[in-house]
Design an enzyme around this catalytic site. Sequence first.
Site, PDB file in Angstrom:
ATOM      1  N   ASP A 113     -10.328  -3.614  -4.794  1.00  0.00           N
ATOM      2  CA  ASP A 113      -9.404  -3.098  -3.400  1.00  0.00           C
ATOM      3  C   ASP A 113      -9.148  -1.650  -5.141  1.00  0.00           C
ATOM      4  OD1 ASP A 113      -7.499  -1.332  -3.200  1.00  0.00           O
ATOM      5  OD2 ASP A 113      -5.194  -3.077  -2.771  1.00  0.00           O
ATOM      6  N   SER A 149       0.641  -1.147  -0.051  1.00  0.00           N
ATOM      7  CA  SER A 149      -0.447   0.062  -0.228  1.00  0.00           C
ATOM      8  C   SER A 149       0.207   1.481  -0.085  1.00  0.00           C
ATOM      9  CB  SER A 149      -1.089   0.358   0.992  1.00  0.00           C
ATOM     10  OG  SER A 149      -1.446   1.454   0.915  1.00  0.00           O
ATOM     11  N   HIS A 197      -8.399  -4.543  -0.249  1.00  0.00           N
ATOM     12  CA  HIS A 197      -7.533  -4.066   0.003  1.00  0.00           C
ATOM     13  C   HIS A 197      -7.011  -4.228   2.111  1.00  0.00           C
ATOM     14  CE1 HIS A 197      -3.841  -1.125  -0.180  1.00  0.00           C
ATOM     15  NE2 HIS A 197      -4.413  -0.779   1.484  1.00  0.00           N
TER      16      HIS A 197
END
Length: 317
Positions: A254, A159, A284
């Site tokens: 996501d 991320s 996610h």
Amino acid sequence: MLDQEAKALLEAVAKANRPAFEAIGAVAARKLYKETRSAVTPPAPDVELAANIAAPGPLGPIPLRYYRPAGAEPRAPLPVLVFYHGGGWVVGDLDTHDVVCRTLANEGQCAVVSVDYRMGPEHKFPAAVNDAFAALKWVQAEADHLHVDAARIAVGGDSAGGNLAAVMALMARDAGGPDLRLQLLIYPATDMAMDTASHKAFAEGHLLTRSSMTWFQMMYLNGAADVADWRASPLKAASLADLPPAHVIVAGNDPLRDEGEAYAKALQAAGGKAVFSEYPGSIHGFITMGKVLPQAGQALAESGAALRAAFAALLFH
């Protein structure tokens, strides 16, 4: 379509009705994020070493955690992954990603150095970028003392950490080193514009919401001008040529899915090697949730295999 386990997790999260990060502020968000980890984090696998150390940084020491995989000889020069944790450049730390780093060390048969870079809103962009690069350069410089191989360094992260890892590959190229063997990008943020189809499709109800992402950006960036800076949006870099091979992993449900794929394709279009791997039914953040999402273990095993292959490859310049 969501995997059954991901669907069950999202239902449990909705039922718990915890406050959104943006509603409680950065300090409380960090605390909440840490407190909720135990429900989804699997037991920590044994490693040969997990030691808290530090690297000198632009504004004082940068906390690091140094791992050596189970069974490693204490002084054998291992390849090394420099890892940057996710959490929107605002939450997350060495502890929230400890199990991920231990697993990557064992699966990748490599040392791992996890970097506790400065975060927003206390330290705005590009503080995290500067810390991330200082730590990477330090690992290269101190390779002998760390018992790692300075010629076999990779960067990686999930991320926000995937964003930083991608930026590190660009910075290392432009600075003339270190030469990196791999950039392991796990659902990376690559474009702060947030205007892809997946951003629209998964704006609500899939753990990472649009309002949270907007808040993360407000906490991290100084203003709208930073959105176009390649150190925040690596997809906007003037050139993506001459970068190390990439292994890009995304989740199908996501908001960041499309920009992960776009980055892999852009690297390929620039003449680079990029493997793109999608976990279509997942969400996610899934790699940190191996206690409830079996796809996490699969993705970490895949990441380890990519690291082993990259570290074993012969380099021809």
